[in-house]
Design an enzyme around this catalytic site. Structure first.
Site, PDB file in Angstrom:
ATOM      1  N   MET A  93       0.806  -1.225   0.000  1.00  0.00           N
ATOM      2  CA  MET A  93       0.000   0.000   0.000  1.00  0.00           C
ATOM      3  C   MET A  93       0.841   1.278   0.000  1.00  0.00           C
ATOM      4  O   MET A  93       0.602   2.194   0.774  1.00  0.00           O
ATOM      5  CB  MET A  93      -0.937   0.001   1.219  1.00  0.00           C
ATOM      6  N   HIS A 112      -4.651  -5.557  -8.815  1.00  0.00           N
ATOM      7  CA  HIS A 112      -5.560  -4.489  -8.409  1.00  0.00           C
ATOM      8  C   HIS A 112      -6.999  -5.010  -8.520  1.00  0.00           C
ATOM      9  O   HIS A 112      -7.349  -5.633  -9.523  1.00  0.00           O
ATOM     10  CB  HIS A 112      -5.360  -3.273  -9.320  1.00  0.00           C
TER      11      HIS A 112
HETATM   12  C1  GRF Z   1      -6.077  -7.171  -2.719  1.00  0.00           C
HETATM   13  O1  GRF Z   1      -7.431  -6.900  -2.932  1.00  0.00           O
HETATM   14  C2  GRF Z   1      -5.225  -6.607  -3.826  1.00  0.00           C
HETATM   15  O2  GRF Z   1      -5.865  -6.631  -5.078  1.00  0.00           O
HETATM   16  C3  GRF Z   1      -5.026  -5.177  -3.408  1.00  0.00           C
HETATM   17  O3  GRF Z   1      -4.878  -5.249  -2.008  1.00  0.00           O
HETATM   18  C4  GRF Z   1      -5.532  -6.414  -1.500  1.00  0.00           C
HETATM   19  C5  GRF Z   1      -4.487  -7.200  -0.753  1.00  0.00           C
HETATM   20  O4  GRF Z   1      -5.016  -8.307  -0.082  1.00  0.00           O
HETATM   21  N1  GRF Z   1      -3.912  -4.585  -4.111  1.00  0.00           N
HETATM   22  P1  GRF Z   1      -4.018  -9.399   0.513  1.00  0.00           P
HETATM   23  O5  GRF Z   1      -3.058  -8.652   1.444  1.00  0.00           O
HETATM   24  O6  GRF Z   1      -3.302 -10.047  -0.616  1.00  0.00           O
HETATM   25  O7  GRF Z   1      -4.888 -10.343   1.269  1.00  0.00           O
END
Ligand code: GRF
Length: 203
Positions: A93, A112
């Site tokens: 993030m 994404h």
């Molecule tokens: C997922 O929905 C991904 O597409 C987005 O962030 C979320 C991460 O989930 N970029 P995780 O940490 O892989 O469970």
């Protein structure tokens, strides 16, 4: 025999996509091995899950390493130390600086939770629901200097149902993400070529 490809996985949170990638490498669906799981958040749940798999984990805390460029340079240093061939952003993030993008140009993927170019940025599932689209989904794309923008490798669609909430839609999209990301990474190691924005794989 040539060494298998090595993947660095970047996370900030729960790491369910990281788990899907690691399981696919372990089962042979992806012809590569996990090199390191790297987080900018020391408490990220995914770090614990990676350690349970016996995968090396590293943290470069964005609150301690500043400014953003220096943080990215430190991340690149870790990824190079583990000699990764591909970087997978999996719920990472942070906006990337050119330092990171340039170090892994055409060798960095992101997932994404929308059908890009619709709904880039945060809360993509909520954006889709509020916009009223009937088909949502997820995208795996190469990373370039712009957020959620680089060449698209694979996409999967998910129907929006009448009673959907942000949570129910996000859950169904996540199920697709866990299928799509391993497929995309397997394609990368099978050999993907890029012509402009168009990614193609050997038939
Ligand atoms: C997922 O929905 C991904 O597409 C987005 O962030 C979320 C991460 O989930 N970029 P995780 O940490 O892989 O469970």
């Amino acid at each position: 025999m040539p060494e298998r490809g090595r993947v660095g996985i970047l996370i900030s949170g729960r790491g369910s996509n990281m788990v899907a990638l690691v399981e696919a490498m372990r089962s042979g669906q992806i012809d590569a091995e996990p090199g390191v799981v790297l987080s900018n958040v020391p408490e990220a749940e995914g770090l614990r899950r990676a350690a349970d798999f016996g995968i090396p984990t590293e943290v470069v805390d964005h609150k301690k390493v500043r400014p953003r460029r220096a943080h990215d340079a430190a991340m690149v240093e870790v990824l190079q130390r583990y000699q990764v061939d591909l970087v997978c952003l999996a719920g990472y993030m942070r906006l990337l600086t050119p330092v990171m993008v340039a170090a892994f140009r055409d060798r960095m993927l992101n997932i994404h939770p929308s059908l890009l170019p619709a709904f880039p940025g945060l809360d993509a599932q909520r954006q889709a629901l509020e916009y009223g689209v009937k088909i949502a989904g997820c995208t795996v794309h190469f990373v370039d200097e712009e957020c959620d923008h680089g060449p698209i490798l694979l996409q999967a669609s998910v129907a929006v149902l009448a009673g959907d909430t942000e949570g129910s839609l996000a859950r169904r999209i996540l199920e697709q993400e866990h299928q799509l990301y391993p497929k995309a990474v397997a394609l990368f190691f099978a050999g993907v070529s890029l012509t402009g924005r168009r990614a193609s794989v050997p038939s």
